[in-house]
Design a protein around this motif. Structure first.
Motif, PDB file in Angstrom:
ATOM      1  N   ASN A  25       0.774  -1.011  -0.058  1.00  0.00           N
ATOM      2  CA  ASN A  25      -0.104  -0.171   0.127  1.00  0.00           C
ATOM      3  C   ASN A  25       0.659   1.239   0.086  1.00  0.00           C
ATOM      4  O   ASN A  25       1.691   1.327   0.796  1.00  0.00           O
ATOM      5  CB  ASN A  25      -1.108  -0.038   1.284  1.00  0.00           C
ATOM      6  CG  ASN A  25      -2.008  -0.823   0.897  1.00  0.00           C
ATOM      7  OD1 ASN A  25      -2.656  -1.118   0.068  1.00  0.00           O
ATOM      8  ND2 ASN A  25      -2.347  -1.485   2.264  1.00  0.00           N
ATOM      9  N   ARG A  66       0.723   4.873   1.511  1.00  0.00           N
ATOM     10  CA  ARG A  66       0.215   5.515   2.548  1.00  0.00           C
ATOM     11  C   ARG A  66       0.294   7.003   2.415  1.00  0.00           C
ATOM     12  O   ARG A  66       1.289   7.451   2.547  1.00  0.00           O
ATOM     13  CB  ARG A  66       0.793   5.113   3.958  1.00  0.00           C
ATOM     14  CG  ARG A  66       0.227   3.477   4.254  1.00  0.00           C
ATOM     15  CD  ARG A  66      -1.176   3.543   4.459  1.00  0.00           C
ATOM     16  NE  ARG A  66      -1.533   2.170   4.767  1.00  0.00           N
ATOM     17  CZ  ARG A  66      -2.779   1.993   5.746  1.00  0.00           C
ATOM     18  NH1 ARG A  66      -3.680   2.943   6.003  1.00  0.00           N
ATOM     19  NH2 ARG A  66      -3.020   0.910   5.783  1.00  0.00           N
ATOM     20  N   ALA A  83      -5.179   4.451   2.106  1.00  0.00           N
ATOM     21  CA  ALA A  83      -4.437   3.032   1.650  1.00  0.00           C
ATOM     22  C   ALA A  83      -4.690   2.987  -0.080  1.00  0.00           C
ATOM     23  O   ALA A  83      -5.682   2.792  -0.193  1.00  0.00           O
ATOM     24  CB  ALA A  83      -4.756   1.884   2.250  1.00  0.00           C
ATOM     25  N   THR A  84      -3.649   3.163  -1.124  1.00  0.00           N
ATOM     26  CA  THR A  84      -3.966   2.756  -2.298  1.00  0.00           C
ATOM     27  C   THR A  84      -2.910   1.742  -2.758  1.00  0.00           C
ATOM     28  O   THR A  84      -1.870   1.860  -2.113  1.00  0.00           O
ATOM     29  CB  THR A  84      -3.845   4.032  -3.393  1.00  0.00           C
ATOM     30  OG1 THR A  84      -2.495   4.458  -3.158  1.00  0.00           O
ATOM     31  CG2 THR A  84      -4.932   5.016  -2.852  1.00  0.00           C
ATOM     32  N   ARG A  85      -3.114   0.739  -3.528  1.00  0.00           N
ATOM     33  CA  ARG A  85      -2.243  -0.336  -3.968  1.00  0.00           C
ATOM     34  C   ARG A  85      -0.953   0.291  -4.860  1.00  0.00           C
ATOM     35  O   ARG A  85      -1.236   0.920  -5.572  1.00  0.00           O
ATOM     36  CB  ARG A  85      -3.014  -1.443  -4.779  1.00  0.00           C
ATOM     37  CG  ARG A  85      -4.145  -1.987  -3.948  1.00  0.00           C
ATOM     38  CD  ARG A  85      -3.759  -2.727  -2.575  1.00  0.00           C
ATOM     39  NE  ARG A  85      -3.048  -3.834  -2.681  1.00  0.00           N
ATOM     40  CZ  ARG A  85      -2.289  -4.463  -1.887  1.00  0.00           C
ATOM     41  NH1 ARG A  85      -2.569  -3.831  -0.845  1.00  0.00           N
ATOM     42  NH2 ARG A  85      -1.762  -5.717  -1.921  1.00  0.00           N
TER      43      ARG A  85
END
Length: 63
Positions: A16, A18, A24-26
């Motif tokens: 993730n 941050r 959270a984004t991949r």
């Protein structure tokens, strides 16, 4: 070309991103692949291998 080291089998890992707000984004971490010339069976072959594998091979075969 795939992003996998032929020596160690290391490939991309995921996790993730941050942000400051902890949203959270991949994301992906790619292995550090470099084009290196290696002697295999008496022949020089160019291989895209990870820097960690190259360092290990240098350490192993350095006299």
């Amino acid at each position: 070309m795939s992003r996998v080291c032929p020596v160690t089998g290391k490939g991309p890992t995921s996790g993730n991103n941050r942000s400051d707000s902890l949203r959270a984004t991949r994301r992906r971490w790619k292995p550090n692949l470099q084009l290196r010339t290696v002697i295999i069976n008496g022949k020089e072959v160019k291989i895209r291998m990870s820097t960690r594998a190259y360092r290990s091979l240098n350490k192993q075969y350095k006299a």
